[in-house]
Motif scaffolding. Structure first.
Motif, short mmCIF file in Angstrom:
data_model
loop_
_atom_site.label_atom_id
_atom_site.label_comp_id
_atom_site.label_asym_id
_atom_site.label_seq_id
_atom_site.Cartn_x
_atom_site.Cartn_y
_atom_site.Cartn_z
N TYR A 11 40.15 41.59 40.34
CA TYR A 11 41.43 42.22 40.33
C TYR A 11 41.50 43.32 41.13
N THR A 12 42.91 43.86 41.23
CA THR A 12 42.88 45.19 42.25
C THR A 12 42.58 46.16 41.20
N GLU A 13 42.57 47.53 41.79
CA GLU A 13 42.72 48.92 40.78
C GLU A 13 43.67 48.87 39.95
N ALA A 14 44.72 48.57 40.65
CA ALA A 14 46.10 48.79 39.64
C ALA A 14 45.94 47.74 38.47
N GLU A 15 45.55 46.50 38.86
CA GLU A 15 45.46 45.46 37.69
C GLU A 15 44.42 45.84 37.01
N VAL A 16 43.37 46.32 37.13
CA VAL A 16 42.20 46.87 36.15
C VAL A 16 43.05 47.69 35.12
N ALA A 17 43.41 48.74 36.06
CA ALA A 17 44.13 49.71 35.18
C ALA A 17 45.20 49.18 34.29
N ARG A 18 45.96 48.27 34.45
CA ARG A 18 46.91 47.64 33.52
C ARG A 18 46.20 46.95 32.39
N ILE A 19 45.14 46.09 33.01
CA ILE A 19 44.41 45.56 31.90
C ILE A 19 43.75 46.53 30.84
N ALA A 20 43.31 47.60 31.34
CA ALA A 20 42.70 48.72 30.28
C ALA A 20 43.66 49.35 29.55
N ALA A 21 45.02 49.52 29.88
CA ALA A 21 45.99 50.20 29.50
C ALA A 21 46.60 49.14 28.40
N ASP A 22 46.77 47.93 28.66
CA ASP A 22 47.41 47.00 27.72
C ASP A 22 46.49 46.79 26.42
N LEU A 23 45.20 46.71 26.82
CA LEU A 23 44.24 46.40 25.68
C LEU A 23 43.97 47.74 25.01
N GLY A 24 44.28 48.92 25.43
CA GLY A 24 44.11 50.25 24.66
C GLY A 24 45.47 50.34 23.87
N GLU A 25 46.53 50.12 24.49
CA GLU A 25 47.88 50.83 23.85
C GLU A 25 48.53 49.56 23.06
N ARG A 26 48.50 48.25 23.68
CA ARG A 26 49.19 47.36 23.10
C ARG A 26 48.25 45.97 22.40
N ARG A 27 47.07 46.34 22.52
CA ARG A 27 46.27 45.26 22.08
C ARG A 27 46.54 43.68 22.63
N GLN A 28 46.91 43.85 23.75
CA GLN A 28 47.23 42.62 24.79
C GLN A 28 46.42 42.41 26.10
N ILE A 29 46.21 41.04 26.34
CA ILE A 29 45.88 40.68 27.67
C ILE A 29 46.84 39.86 28.25
N GLU A 30 47.48 40.18 29.12
CA GLU A 30 48.70 39.38 29.85
C GLU A 30 48.20 38.00 30.33
N THR A 31 48.92 36.90 29.95
CA THR A 31 48.41 35.71 30.39
C THR A 31 48.19 35.52 31.90
N ARG A 32 48.68 36.04 32.89
CA ARG A 32 48.57 35.79 34.21
C ARG A 32 47.02 36.19 34.63
N PHE A 33 46.58 37.15 33.94
CA PHE A 33 45.46 37.88 34.29
C PHE A 33 44.15 36.75 34.03
N ASN A 34 44.32 35.67 33.15
CA ASN A 34 43.42 34.75 32.91
C ASN A 34 43.32 33.67 33.80
N TYR A 35 44.37 33.43 34.71
CA TYR A 35 44.25 32.37 35.71
C TYR A 35 43.50 32.91 37.06
N VAL A 36 42.97 34.17 36.95
CA VAL A 36 42.10 34.29 38.24
C VAL A 36 40.77 34.14 38.20
N GLY A 37 40.14 33.92 39.03
CA GLY A 37 38.61 33.51 39.35
C GLY A 37 38.36 32.54 38.55
N ALA A 38 37.54 32.04 37.52
CA ALA A 38 37.02 30.60 37.02
C ALA A 38 38.50 30.15 36.26
N GLY A 39 39.23 31.07 35.87
CA GLY A 39 40.40 30.37 35.11
C GLY A 39 41.43 29.60 35.95
N ALA A 40 41.19 29.75 37.22
CA ALA A 40 42.03 28.68 38.33
C ALA A 40 41.62 27.38 37.74
#
Length: 341
Positions: A11-40
């Motif tokens: 993931y890009t730096e901005a995407e890692v920051a988004r994952i961290a913010a979503d997890l910390g503030e909204r208790r969520q991981i957006e679906t699209r991030f799970n299609y990266v890497g082995a997820g594909a």
């Protein structure tokens, strides 16, 4: 716990920051991030399985059937004197795109847009021999301005598989889509409508209550292992969303580095997937509000699956001027023979 170092290469730096913010503030991981890497690869396996089954898991088969129903409308709408290209937002493994490109002239340019470079590579393999232009981008948040076609070229935007209703803001996503379309360009948008059956429908193999492999990709990278949570699936009537989430059975502390630490307590829940439920009328309103005129549609025999054909108007409010001029033959009977149920 420290995260897997692969997080920072996938993931890009901005995407890692988004994952961290979503997890910390909204208790969520957006679906699209799970299609990266082995997820594909995991999603490609899921898509291949979905082509073999009926019932609740027939969404991919319905998409292909409804695309075929709208073929006459699409060919009549496009200008044969102009070059055509396809912009596919969230192409998956490329199966719907292959069906669409089979309807269009040889040499039609295909632009696949996805946050996952690995999933784009899967689609590229399945579309070998096509003029494939992969664009690694988060189309929910990053600019699409450079994807506007040059003068003389018409664009068909493909947004199928329910991708629209997986996004955080379907109305905003449609406005972004309309922004990359010139007057006369076409949108093919496929969704699963709100229905008592769809509220309890999840793509699962019989007897399988665990997370699918592609649903746990980010959790694994964060060090949150299957033994530390219980999967939950359901429908939230207040938010009108289906969801897949996990309930933690032990507290975790995820260290993203640079002082970014997220603490989640035992019993808290993290959402991994959502699907916004919308009625047929609400989908019409969303499309019109984006400045698009829906002029054809096809639906499954049970009315759950809908594919809308819409065109970009030439002025403000153009989408509101057309009241969904539906060809009755396209609206149900044409798809009826291919319905999975």
């Amino acid at each position: 716990m420290s995260v897997d170092p692969r997080l920072f290469t996938l993931y890009t730096e901005a995407e890692v920051a988004r994952i961290a913010a979503d997890l910390g503030e909204r208790r969520q991981i957006e679906t699209r991030f799970n299609y990266v890497g082995a997820g594909a690869g995991h999603w490609a396996d899921m898509a291949a399985w979905m082509l073999t089954v009926d019932g609740a898991n027939r969404s991919l088969r319905e998409t292909l059937a409804l695309l075929d129903v709208l073929r006459p409308w699409l060919l009549a709408t496009l200008d044969p004197r102009r070059q055509t290209r396809v912009v596919d937002l969230g192409p998956g493994d490329g199966t719907p795109a292959a069906a669409l490109l089979g309807m269009l002239p040889a040499g039609t340019e295909y632009v696949g847009v996805d946050i996952s470079a690995q999933l784009l590579a899967v689609a590229a393999r399945n579309l070998a021999g096509r003029r494939f232009v992969p664009v690694r981008r988060d189309f929910e948040s990053e600019s699409l301005d450079d994807l506007v076609a040059p003068p003389g070229t018409q664009t068909v935007v493909l947004l199928t598989g329910g991708t629209l209703c997986n996004t955080a803001d379907p109305a905003g996503t449609l406005r972004r889509v309309a922004g990359l379309m010139r007057p006369g360009d076409v949108l093919l948008c496929g969704v699963r409508l709100d229905h008592p059956e769809s509220r309890t429908s999840f793509a699962l193999a019989p007897g399988d209550d665990d997370l699918a492999p592609h649903e746990q990709v980010v959790l694994d990278l964060l060090g949150i292992t299957p033994g530390g949570y219980v999967p939950e699936r359901g429908y939230d009537p207040e938010r009108r969303e289906r969801y897949i989430r996990v309930r933690l059975t032990a507290s975790v502390e995820v260290d993203f580095g640079a002082g970014r630490v997220v603490r989640i307590g035992r019993g808290e829940r993290v959402r991994l997937w959502r699907y916004h439920h919308r009625s047929h009328g609400e989908m019409r309103a969303l499309i019109a509000a984006a400045g698009l005129a829906a002029t054809a549609e096809a639906s499954s025999a049970d009315g759950q699956f809908l594919l809308v054909g819409a065109v970009r108007g030439s002025g403000p409010g153009a989408g509101e001027a057309a009241d969904l001029a539906v060809d009755a033959r396209l609206a149900g009977e044409g798809a009826r023979g291919d319905a999975g149920e």
